[in-house]
Design a protein around this motif. Structure first.
Motif, PDB file in Angstrom:
ATOM      1  N   GLN A   1      -3.448 -39.824  -9.024  1.00 17.25           N
ATOM      2  CA  GLN A   1      -2.247 -40.575  -9.230  1.00 17.25           C
ATOM      3  C   GLN A   1      -2.933 -42.165  -9.157  1.00 17.25           C
ATOM      4  O   GLN A   1      -3.468 -42.743  -8.072  1.00 17.25           O
ATOM      5  N   MET A   2      -2.853 -42.900 -10.356  1.00 20.19           N
ATOM      6  CA  MET A   2      -3.535 -43.974 -10.188  1.00 20.19           C
ATOM      7  C   MET A   2      -2.671 -45.164 -10.206  1.00 20.19           C
ATOM      8  O   MET A   2      -3.050 -46.285 -10.549  1.00 20.19           O
ATOM      9  N   ASP A   3      -1.409 -44.958 -10.059  1.00 18.63           N
ATOM     10  CA  ASP A   3      -0.389 -46.084 -10.177  1.00 18.63           C
ATOM     11  C   ASP A   3      -0.528 -47.192  -9.119  1.00 18.63           C
ATOM     12  O   ASP A   3      -0.216 -48.332  -9.446  1.00 18.63           O
TER      13      ASP A   3
ATOM     14  N   ARG B   1     -11.511 -56.217  -1.393  1.00 20.29           N
ATOM     15  CA  ARG B   1      -9.975 -55.568  -1.604  1.00 20.29           C
ATOM     16  C   ARG B   1     -10.032 -54.193  -1.347  1.00 20.29           C
ATOM     17  O   ARG B   1     -10.996 -53.555  -1.613  1.00 20.29           O
ATOM     18  N   ILE B   2      -8.948 -53.870  -0.942  1.00 24.63           N
ATOM     19  CA  ILE B   2      -8.882 -52.214  -0.852  1.00 24.63           C
ATOM     20  C   ILE B   2      -7.748 -51.890  -1.810  1.00 24.63           C
ATOM     21  O   ILE B   2      -6.464 -52.294  -1.996  1.00 24.63           O
ATOM     22  N   ALA B   3      -8.022 -50.734  -2.724  1.00 26.04           N
ATOM     23  CA  ALA B   3      -7.056 -49.967  -3.523  1.00 26.04           C
ATOM     24  C   ALA B   3      -7.192 -48.721  -2.896  1.00 26.04           C
ATOM     25  O   ALA B   3      -8.146 -47.939  -2.331  1.00 26.04           O
ATOM     26  N   LEU B   4      -6.142 -47.813  -3.422  1.00 17.42           N
ATOM     27  CA  LEU B   4      -6.084 -46.332  -2.901  1.00 17.42           C
ATOM     28  C   LEU B   4      -5.554 -45.598  -4.225  1.00 17.42           C
ATOM     29  O   LEU B   4      -4.726 -46.064  -4.850  1.00 17.42           O
TER      30      LEU B   4
END
Ligand code: IMP
Ligand code: MG
Length: 170
Positions: A78-80, A56-59
């Protein structure tokens, strides 16, 4: 003028090696990679396509304001954009470990999300610059204390698209 410090070929070869090590370490377990925008983009893109793992990829966006108008080194994260990371094996990727402020801060924030494990990978580590102790699990290259650009790294938001790492000459 740009002096090449690490060539595109050297980078690709090292990313291959890192991918093999990461695959061996995680051994088919699902991994969530958290890329730190914007500098990690090229490293993330090149590494992820080599990882034969359930991925999985998150940014997240991390930016530090070092100008005179804001507190020196004040970090904004910015973790939203993050999905739920609880119970997941999380691997954070950033372009460069400099003072360590960014990754040390992220470590605290991400640990609070109760991942199953938390590791850090950086393409570059500047020698002699770390103020906060954080030992990355994966390091591409150790480099001298010079300002570098390319392969995701910028100077005033330019040069990120260079396929190599360079030192900007005045
Ligand atoms: P740290 O929080 O001091 O470790 O800084 C990490 C961030 O500073 C990196 O993610 C980069 O965005 C930026 N940075 C540090 N050194 C350089 C450099 O030599 N060139 C470009 N960006 C840099
Ligand atoms: Mg950055």
């Amino acid at each position: 003028m740009v002096e090449v410090l690490i060539s595109a070929e050297q980078i690709q070869k090292r990313v291959d090696e890192l991918a093999r090590k990461i695959m061996a370490d995680y051994d088919h377990q699902p991994v969530t990679i958290v890329g730190v925008l914007t500098g990690s983009l090229l490293f993330l893109a090149d590494l992820m396509r080599r990882l034969e793992l359930p991925l999985r990829i998150a940014l997240i966006q991390a930016s530090s304001y070092r100008g005179t108008s804001t507190t020196a080194g004040e970090l904004h994260v910015q973790m939203d954009l993050l999905p739920d990371l609880s119970g997941r094996h999380v691997l954070v990727l950033d372009d460069i470990l400099d003072t360590g402020q960014t990754l040390a801060h992220l470590k605290v924030e991400l640990e609070a999300m109760k991942p199953a494990s938390l590791k850090f990978g950086v393409l570059l580590r500047k020698i002699g610059r770390q103020e906060l102790h954080l030992e990355p699990d994966y390091i591409g290259f150790e480099i001298p204390d010079k300002f570098v650009i390319g392969y995701g790294l910028d100077y005033n938001d330019e040069y990120r698209n260079l396929p190599y790492i360079g030192v900007l000459q005045p």
